[in-house]
Motif scaffolding. Structure first.
Motif, short mmCIF file in Angstrom:
data_model
loop_
_atom_site.label_atom_id
_atom_site.label_comp_id
_atom_site.label_asym_id
_atom_site.label_seq_id
_atom_site.Cartn_x
_atom_site.Cartn_y
_atom_site.Cartn_z
N SER A 137 41.12 31.85 41.75
CA SER A 137 40.93 33.28 41.48
C SER A 137 41.76 33.66 40.27
CB SER A 137 41.37 34.11 42.69
OG SER A 137 40.54 33.83 43.80
N ILE A 138 41.16 34.47 39.41
CA ILE A 138 41.83 34.90 38.18
C ILE A 138 41.67 36.41 38.07
CG2 ILE A 138 41.89 34.69 35.67
CD1 ILE A 138 40.50 31.91 36.09
N LEU A 139 42.78 37.11 37.98
CA LEU A 139 42.76 38.55 37.80
C LEU A 139 42.95 38.85 36.32
CD1 LEU A 139 42.59 41.31 39.20
CD2 LEU A 139 45.07 41.23 39.50
N ILE A 140 41.97 39.55 35.75
CA ILE A 140 41.94 39.82 34.31
C ILE A 140 42.04 41.33 34.09
CG2 ILE A 140 40.58 39.55 32.20
CD1 ILE A 140 39.11 37.22 33.76
N ASP A 141 42.98 41.75 33.25
CA ASP A 141 43.14 43.17 32.94
C ASP A 141 42.00 43.62 32.03
OD1 ASP A 141 44.16 45.72 32.79
OD2 ASP A 141 46.08 45.13 31.96
N LYS A 142 41.85 44.95 31.91
CA LYS A 142 40.74 45.48 31.13
C LYS A 142 40.87 45.19 29.63
CE LYS A 142 42.35 50.25 31.07
NZ LYS A 142 41.97 51.61 31.43
N ASP A 143 42.02 44.73 29.19
CA ASP A 143 42.14 44.32 27.79
C ASP A 143 41.85 42.82 27.62
OD1 ASP A 143 44.40 43.02 28.72
OD2 ASP A 143 45.80 44.05 27.40
N GLY A 144 41.45 42.16 28.73
CA GLY A 144 41.08 40.74 28.67
C GLY A 144 42.24 39.78 28.86
#
Length: 168
Positions: free
Chosen positions: A137-144
């Protein structure tokens, strides 16, 4: 026939993992590679098109025992986010890797899972991310930017902690 398919799947995974070992494993602080994927609905999406809010990107496979144990929690989280509609603080996107779309669709139907996702049959997305084990699982912020990475099965409590602040 079934054992032959299982052996082919194992060989494919070993090949994917060997390729992944040659690529850089994604880690916290990295820029998430963009990709295009066809969802089970037929819609084509790109990661960049989803970055109006953070994205939980989840790699799994139908033949993976830890994935099978973890998926009910992932499905519950995805349902919770879907019920929040535009108020949801993140998107959930599942990538079934090293498997066929038919296997993924049959598995989803049999287990009554409804989470958003598609199939990465050739593990091309997994290779871009340097996936070395599943589930991942990878959590990615809205800036990528990659905020967090978890390799291996998460318990309900671990998943809750992993997405803390984004699932409420």
């Amino acid at each position: 026939m079934k054992s032959m398919r299982r052996m082919m799947a194992i060989m494919l995974v070993l090949g994917v993992w060997a390729a992944a070992l040659c690529s850089a494993e994604i880690k916290k602080g990295d820029k998430a590679p963009n990709f295009t994927m066809r969802l089970s609905t037929g819609e084509k999406i790109t990661l960049s098109s989803m970055l109006d809010k953070p994205v939980l990107l989840h790699f799994w496979a139908t033949w993976c025992p830890p994935c099978k144990k973890e998926l009910p929690e992932m499905d519950a989280l995805a349902k919770k986010l879907a019920s929040q509609e535009t108020a949801a603080k993140m998107h959930f996107l599942a990538v079934c890797t090293s498997d066929t779309d038919k296997n993924r669709a049959d598995f989803m139907k049999k287990n009554k899972y409804t989470f958003s996702g598609g199939t990465d049959e050739k593990a091309e997305i997994g290779i871009k991310y340097g996936i070395q084990g599943i589930p991942t699982s990878i959590l990615i912020d809205k800036d990528g930017t990659v905020l967090n990475v978890a390799v291996g099965m998460m318990t309900s409590a671990q998943l809750k902690e992993f997405v803390k602040g984004y699932e409420d």
